[in-house]
Design a protein around this motif. Sequence first.
Motif, short mmCIF file in Angstrom:
data_model
loop_
_atom_site.label_atom_id
_atom_site.label_comp_id
_atom_site.label_asym_id
_atom_site.label_seq_id
_atom_site.Cartn_x
_atom_site.Cartn_y
_atom_site.Cartn_z
N GLN A 118 45.26 43.22 34.34
CA GLN A 118 45.19 43.33 35.79
C GLN A 118 45.99 44.52 36.28
O GLN A 118 45.50 45.36 37.04
CB GLN A 118 45.76 42.07 36.47
CG GLN A 118 44.93 40.85 36.31
CD GLN A 118 43.54 41.06 36.86
OE1 GLN A 118 43.32 41.65 37.91
NE2 GLN A 118 42.57 40.59 36.12
N TRP B 22 47.44 39.62 45.43
CA TRP B 22 47.62 38.20 45.14
C TRP B 22 49.11 37.96 44.94
O TRP B 22 49.89 38.91 44.88
CB TRP B 22 46.85 37.80 43.88
CG TRP B 22 45.36 37.69 44.03
CD1 TRP B 22 44.59 38.11 45.07
CD2 TRP B 22 44.46 37.13 43.08
NE1 TRP B 22 43.26 37.85 44.83
CE2 TRP B 22 43.15 37.24 43.60
CE3 TRP B 22 44.61 36.55 41.83
CZ2 TRP B 22 42.02 36.77 42.94
CZ3 TRP B 22 43.49 36.09 41.17
CH2 TRP B 22 42.21 36.20 41.71
N VAL C 214 45.42 42.56 41.91
CA VAL C 214 44.47 41.90 41.04
C VAL C 214 43.06 42.40 41.38
O VAL C 214 42.72 42.55 42.55
CB VAL C 214 44.52 40.36 41.20
CG1 VAL C 214 43.39 39.67 40.47
CG2 VAL C 214 45.86 39.82 40.73
N PRO D 106 39.63 40.80 41.02
CA PRO D 106 39.08 39.49 40.68
C PRO D 106 38.07 39.49 39.54
O PRO D 106 38.09 38.57 38.71
CB PRO D 106 38.45 39.01 41.99
CG PRO D 106 39.29 39.67 43.05
CD PRO D 106 39.60 41.03 42.47
N SER D 107 37.19 40.49 39.46
CA SER D 107 36.19 40.49 38.38
C SER D 107 36.85 40.54 37.00
O SER D 107 36.38 39.89 36.06
CB SER D 107 35.22 41.67 38.54
OG SER D 107 35.91 42.90 38.50
N TYR E 257 40.02 39.48 36.39
CA TYR E 257 40.71 38.21 36.26
C TYR E 257 39.76 37.12 35.75
O TYR E 257 40.07 36.43 34.76
CB TYR E 257 41.32 37.78 37.60
CG TYR E 257 41.90 36.40 37.55
CD1 TYR E 257 43.14 36.16 36.96
CD2 TYR E 257 41.19 35.30 38.03
CE1 TYR E 257 43.66 34.88 36.88
CE2 TYR E 257 41.70 34.03 37.96
CZ TYR E 257 42.93 33.82 37.37
OH TYR E 257 43.44 32.54 37.28
N PHE E 258 38.62 36.97 36.40
CA PHE E 258 37.70 35.89 36.02
C PHE E 258 37.03 36.15 34.68
O PHE E 258 36.75 35.20 33.94
CB PHE E 258 36.69 35.63 37.14
CG PHE E 258 37.33 34.99 38.33
CD1 PHE E 258 37.84 33.69 38.26
CD2 PHE E 258 37.47 35.68 39.52
CE1 PHE E 258 38.46 33.09 39.34
CE2 PHE E 258 38.09 35.10 40.62
CZ PHE E 258 38.59 33.80 40.53
N LYS F 133 39.96 35.29 32.18
CA LYS F 133 40.76 34.12 32.54
C LYS F 133 40.87 33.11 31.39
O LYS F 133 41.90 32.49 31.19
CB LYS F 133 40.15 33.46 33.77
CG LYS F 133 40.82 32.22 34.24
CD LYS F 133 40.08 31.63 35.43
CE LYS F 133 40.66 30.30 35.82
NZ LYS F 133 39.90 29.68 36.90
N GLN G 9 45.13 36.33 50.25
CA GLN G 9 44.67 37.41 49.38
C GLN G 9 43.96 38.43 50.25
O GLN G 9 42.99 38.10 50.92
CB GLN G 9 43.73 36.85 48.31
CG GLN G 9 44.38 35.81 47.44
CD GLN G 9 43.39 35.13 46.53
OE1 GLN G 9 42.23 35.47 46.49
NE2 GLN G 9 43.86 34.14 45.79
#
Length: 155
Positions: free
Chosen positions: A33, A59, A64, A66-67, A69-70, A73, A131
């Motif tokens: 990240q 965050w 971060v 998100p793409s 992170y997920f 994850k 966020q």
Amino acid sequence: MKAYHTYSAVDVAWSLLKHAKEQGTCFSNLQLQKLTYVCHGLSLAHFQRPLVVDDVFAWKFGPVVPSVYFRFKSYGSSEITEQCDVALDQESESIVKDVVSQLGHLTGPQLVDLTHRDGSPWHQVWDGTHQKVIPDYLIQAHYSQIKQSGRTASL
């Protein structure tokens, strides 16, 4: 005028993992990240162009994407050993390689500390609960200041 490319943040993360493996290290999702964000900031400062098309969010634990992170994850705090062959343009590959060699030894919590410093783009946007997108102009201004000063007390 020179054409340039922007990439999905996940592709930049794959490039980070590739260069980490070449340099004998691995990264956790948390490290990915922060390092993806740093690569994006350096591209904005050095080449006046975004590296990733994705928005960077503030965050609780720092910047971060998100793409990324997920996508990673499922590894939790473990090192990510998965690889995917992704090629970026030469300037972008150079940024990623340099970030791995200069910052790849830092732990996730150390990178969180560096991205949380007073005055950092994250610090300017984070309100403690929500966020929010960290605008590229804030990231670019911050990394341009780092570039000019030569000091990286904050990322």
